[in-house]
Design a protein around this motif. Structure first.
Motif, short mmCIF file in Angstrom:
data_model
loop_
_atom_site.label_atom_id
_atom_site.label_comp_id
_atom_site.label_asym_id
_atom_site.label_seq_id
_atom_site.Cartn_x
_atom_site.Cartn_y
_atom_site.Cartn_z
N PRO A 1 -11.03 -44.23 -14.93
CA PRO A 1 -11.16 -45.62 -14.45
C PRO A 1 -12.50 -46.26 -14.86
CG PRO A 1 -10.24 -44.26 -12.73
CD PRO A 1 -10.65 -43.33 -13.83
N VAL A 2 -13.55 -45.47 -14.96
CA VAL A 2 -14.83 -46.02 -15.41
C VAL A 2 -14.69 -46.51 -16.85
CG1 VAL A 2 -17.25 -45.49 -15.93
CG2 VAL A 2 -16.18 -44.54 -13.86
N MET A 3 -14.09 -45.67 -17.70
CA MET A 3 -13.94 -46.04 -19.10
C MET A 3 -13.04 -47.26 -19.27
SD MET A 3 -15.89 -43.87 -20.10
CE MET A 3 -15.92 -44.43 -21.79
N GLN A 4 -12.03 -47.32 -18.38
CA GLN A 4 -11.02 -48.37 -18.50
C GLN A 4 -11.48 -49.70 -17.90
OE1 GLN A 4 -7.56 -46.66 -16.71
NE2 GLN A 4 -6.16 -47.80 -18.02
N PHE B 1 1.82 -51.13 -26.91
CA PHE B 1 0.47 -51.68 -27.05
C PHE B 1 -0.49 -50.60 -27.56
CE2 PHE B 1 -3.68 -52.52 -24.97
CZ PHE B 1 -4.02 -53.65 -25.71
N GLN B 2 -1.15 -50.87 -28.67
CA GLN B 2 -2.15 -49.96 -29.25
C GLN B 2 -1.56 -48.59 -29.60
OE1 GLN B 2 -6.10 -50.38 -29.23
NE2 GLN B 2 -5.28 -52.36 -29.82
N ASN B 3 -0.26 -48.57 -29.88
CA ASN B 3 0.38 -47.28 -30.17
C ASN B 3 -0.02 -46.70 -31.52
OD1 ASN B 3 2.07 -45.09 -29.56
ND2 ASN B 3 3.72 -45.99 -30.79
N GLY B 4 -0.43 -47.57 -32.44
CA GLY B 4 -0.89 -47.08 -33.74
C GLY B 4 -2.10 -46.18 -33.57
N LEU B 5 -3.06 -46.65 -32.78
CA LEU B 5 -4.27 -45.85 -32.55
C LEU B 5 -3.96 -44.58 -31.77
CD1 LEU B 5 -7.07 -48.43 -31.65
CD2 LEU B 5 -7.09 -46.81 -33.55
N ALA B 6 -3.11 -44.71 -30.76
CA ALA B 6 -2.79 -43.54 -29.93
C ALA B 6 -2.08 -42.47 -30.77
CB ALA B 6 -1.91 -43.96 -28.76
N THR B 7 -1.15 -42.93 -31.63
CA THR B 7 -0.41 -41.99 -32.46
C THR B 7 -1.34 -41.27 -33.43
OG1 THR B 7 1.55 -43.37 -32.30
CG2 THR B 7 1.51 -41.79 -34.12
N ALA C 1 -12.03 -52.22 -23.61
CA ALA C 1 -11.56 -53.38 -24.37
C ALA C 1 -10.04 -53.40 -24.43
CB ALA C 1 -12.16 -53.36 -25.78
N ALA C 2 -9.44 -52.22 -24.58
CA ALA C 2 -7.98 -52.14 -24.67
C ALA C 2 -7.35 -52.60 -23.35
CB ALA C 2 -7.54 -50.72 -25.00
N GLU C 3 -7.93 -52.18 -22.25
CA GLU C 3 -7.38 -52.57 -20.95
C GLU C 3 -7.49 -54.09 -20.76
OE1 GLU C 3 -5.67 -50.71 -18.94
OE2 GLU C 3 -5.42 -52.36 -17.52
N ARG C 4 -8.63 -54.64 -21.14
CA ARG C 4 -8.81 -56.09 -20.98
C ARG C 4 -7.85 -56.88 -21.88
NH1 ARG C 4 -13.74 -57.80 -18.49
NH2 ARG C 4 -12.96 -59.86 -19.04
#
Ligand SMILES: [Zn+2]
Length: 707
Positions: free
Chosen positions: A234-237, A563-569, A355-358
């Motif tokens: 949660p801190v990172m997010q 959302f952001q699945n390219g990076l996650a993959t 940034a991803a969460e925002r």
């Protein structure tokens, strides 16, 4: 059953762990004091069966060698299964102690079976005699699997080599345990205390409350954050405090490395740098002793993938396909952070999750809590059962079996003719004394008994959903999140694999004997239905208004899904490739210092779109491959996703013609070719029989928005 027919001592009479025999266990009657006498008795009986099997006078055939051995070990395994199940879902100090007291003996018995050379000889005799030809297809598979496992366990080694081989196993076990202890100690050993409430900006209330709680437990004033994921992430997010994010990130990615902040006083040594090299050396030695060129090749022997190069190519091709999408994700994130978050000096590793969460909130904001109101558990279960019935031509009915807790439900799975094919238990809610997470486990496997009767399979489906709450004194229907729905479908997929099998040989019925890079096919397959409007429309009803999920909300969920699945993959692929190359093309015996880290850096530089941060020692806490049994196996996650997505695409293709994803014809074919055959034939053959061709990566890329 033979084992309970003649127990005469008072501790054995009326012992519920013996009395249920082949039948249904009476969980609530099992008391801790039943455990030792029953398990001692069953162990003795199983050991007698092993002695009989290895007796020179015993003929090496199915009826005299395999069947009695299976009988005795199954009786032991089943009663032990009841105890370990209770240990997981209804833990008490007494039960845990009784379980722990017997665990070493039971573990030693089963691992001893795999090392029993006399038994290996008997199986070899059976394999080479005319008796082998008398076996049916499934029985033959049981024998060849057993022989393979004996060989991989070192049975073919010379007497000179065996002590060293055993030593390697012991050393590996110790190093694996040390690795995970180091990670745990390093995780526990770091606390960051926030004393100014302004530094908590952006954090959700529950994360702040948890941090206050942690501080209190440690007798500190303020808010304490740790490296345990529910505290760290949660801190990172969410944290708007960049310094706090950086501090936590640096502590997290340097755990168990020479850079860890806890080593400042020079007293602690939780560094895994050498441990990794030592483990890789041992694995390499083990593989070479068994005649493989490297550990990756050894790991593939019981898996679906065939060749080391095949896996490497699979991963590198995947990386190439995912890379442009990851690039796009990254650019979006950077632009957003620059324009909207004021991070004008570039996105740092401690900024990405934030940034991803925002960005996600800016684009697809919807309330998880609002969504949850549409998924009352009874409605979801009803939808799941309807779906299974429609697809696979079976009926699911309440069964009223004895259980271990009032919340547990039991069901029978029947043929359309009404004949019982299987039973399962569903234990849905979290409660004290129950282990976290969700899982499917087998309580009993399908087996054709010597008298020709069929022992039908039984499964446990265990989840940890939030229990129902009272509102104004009235018990509300329990509602679950969409993630929970996915979990339920996932475990039910494992359950169906176990329950719908038609194989009669226990060793390869259901999930038994399935290659473990293919075992997630049926579970991940089921998850796809959680994203189908046709399914969700019928499976949802608002807990107050009883209206189905609004289409608009569904569209938002769907848009956010990838959302952001390219990076996650790409991140998953880089981890898989690192694991794979460390076990195939890296020579640990000629390496020292930070060589393992260098491999991960090189792979990140080549395949990722951002190079590995200089400070990152993520590999030093990669427990999956250094402490968790996924060595040269991390690729399996992606491998099975390809299979499950491609299998699901058969339903999408059918839907183009029939208009419905719930296509019974395709469902029955899937049941017959994938689920029913279990481990009785190679997963690659089963897949091909269902799909009519080799697996293709296209469906997974399409589902993930990567095409
Ligand atoms: Zn699974």
């Amino acid at each position: 059953m033979t084992t309970s027919s003649n127990p005469t001592s008072p501790q054995l009479q009326n012992n519920p762990l013996l009395a249920f025999g082949r039948g249904i266990a009476l969980y609530s009657e099992v008391k801790p004091e039943h455990i030792a006498p029953a398990i001692e008795y069953l162990l003795k009986h199983a050991q007698d069966a092993v002695n009989k099997a290895t007796d020179p006078h015993t003929t090496s055939n199915w009826d005299e060698l395999v069947e009695p051995l299976e009988d005795a070990t199954e009786a032991l395994g089943r009663s032990w299964g009841v105890i370990s199940h209770l240990n997981s879902v209804a833990d008490t100090p007494e039960l845990r102690a009784a379980y722990g007291a017997m665990l070493p003996e039971v573990t030693a018995f089963f691992s001893g079976l795999g090392q029993n050379l006399a038994l290996y000889q008997k199986f070899k005799e059976l394999n080479t005699s005319s008796e082998f030809e008398k076996l049916n297809h499934d029985q033959k598979k049981v024998i060849t699997n057993s022989l393979r496992d004996f060989r991989l366990g070192g049975a073919e080694l010379s007497d000179q080599e065996k002590p060293r081989f055993a030593q390697i196993q012991d050393e590996q076990a110790i190093l694996g345990k040390t690795f995970s202890d180091h990670v745990l100690d390093a995780t526990d050993g770091f606390v960051h205390l926030v004393t100014n409430s302004e530094d908590l900006a952006g954090l959700p209330e529950d994360a702040i409350a948890a941090a206050a709680d942690t501080a209190k437990q440690k007798n500190l004033q303020g808010w304490a954050f740790t490296l345990h994921f529910p505290s760290y992430y949660p801190v990172m997010q969410y944290s708007e405090n960049r310094d706090l994010r950086r501090l936590m990130y640096q502590a997290y990615v340097t755990r168990s490395s020479e850079l860890a902040p806890q080593y400042a006083d020079g007293k602690l040594d939780w560094d895994n740098t050498h441990n990794m090299l030592d483990q890789l050396c041992l694995r390499d030695e083990e593989a070479k002793m068994l005649g493989f060129s490297n550990y990756a090749a050894l790991s593939l022997a019981p898996k679906m993938a065939n060749k080391v190069d095949e896996v490497d190519l699979f991963l590198t091709n995947f990386a190439i396909k995912a890379k442009p999408f990851a690039q796009k994700d990254w650019q979006e994130l950077c632009d957003f952070a620059n324009a909207k978050l004021g991070l004008t000096d570039g996105l740092q590793p401690w900024d990405t999750a934030y940034a991803a969460e925002r960005l996600k909130q800016a684009r697809y904001s919807f309330s998880e809590n609002e969504l949850k109101q549409y998924f009352p558990l009874p409605k979801v279960l009803d939808g799941l059962f309807q779906l299974i019935q429609t697809l696979f031509g079976v009926k699911i009915e309440a069964a009223n079996l004895p259980t271990w807790h009032a919340d547990v439900q039991s069901f029978a799975v029947k043929d359309l003719t009404g004949e019982i094919r299987a039973y399962f238990y569903l234990d849905p809610y979290a409660r004290p004394g129950k282990r976290g997470g969700a899982w499917m486990d087998d309580a009993r496997g399908r087996r054709e008994l010597p008298n020709g009767e069929i022992q039908v399979p039984i499964a446990y489906l265990v989840c940890n959903f939030a229990p129902p709450i009272k509102v104004d004194g009235i018990l509300r229907q329990p509602t679950i999140t969409h993630d929970d729905v996915i979990t339920l479908f996932h475990e039910s997929g494992h359950g169906l694999h176990h329950l719908l099998t038609q194989v009669g040989a226990l060793g390869v019925s259901g999930i038994n004997g399935v290659e473990w890079d293919a075992v997630e096919l049926p579970s991940q397959f089921m998850e796809n239905f959680c994203w189908e409007w046709e399914v969700l429309e019928k499976m949802t009803a608002h807990v107050v208004t009883e209206k189905p999920l609004p289409r608009e909300l569904f569209e938002k969920m769907l848009a956010a899904k990838n959302f952001q699945n390219g990076l996650a993959t790409l991140r998953q692929i880089v981890m898989s490739l690192t694991d794979w190359r460390l076990h195939s093309s890296f020579d640990a015996t000629q390496s020292s210092g930070q060589a393992v880290l260098d491999v991960s850096r090189k792979i990140a530089a080549e395949y990722s779109i951002i190079s590995q941060p200089e400070i990152s020692r993520w590999i030093n806490s990669f427990s999956h491959i250094f402490a968790g049994g996924y060595a040269a196996g991390y690729y399996s996650y992606k491998w099975a996703e390809v299979l499950s997505a491609d299998a699901y695409a058969a339903f999408e293709e059918a839907a183009e013609l029939s208009g419905s994803i719930l296509d019974t014809k395709t469902g029955i074919r899937y049941r017959e070719e994938i689920l029913e055959v279990g481990g009785s034939r190679p997963a690659a053959e089963s897949f091909k029989a269902f799909r009519g061709r080799e697996p293709s990566i296209d469906a997974l890329l399409r589902h993930g928005g990567l095409s």
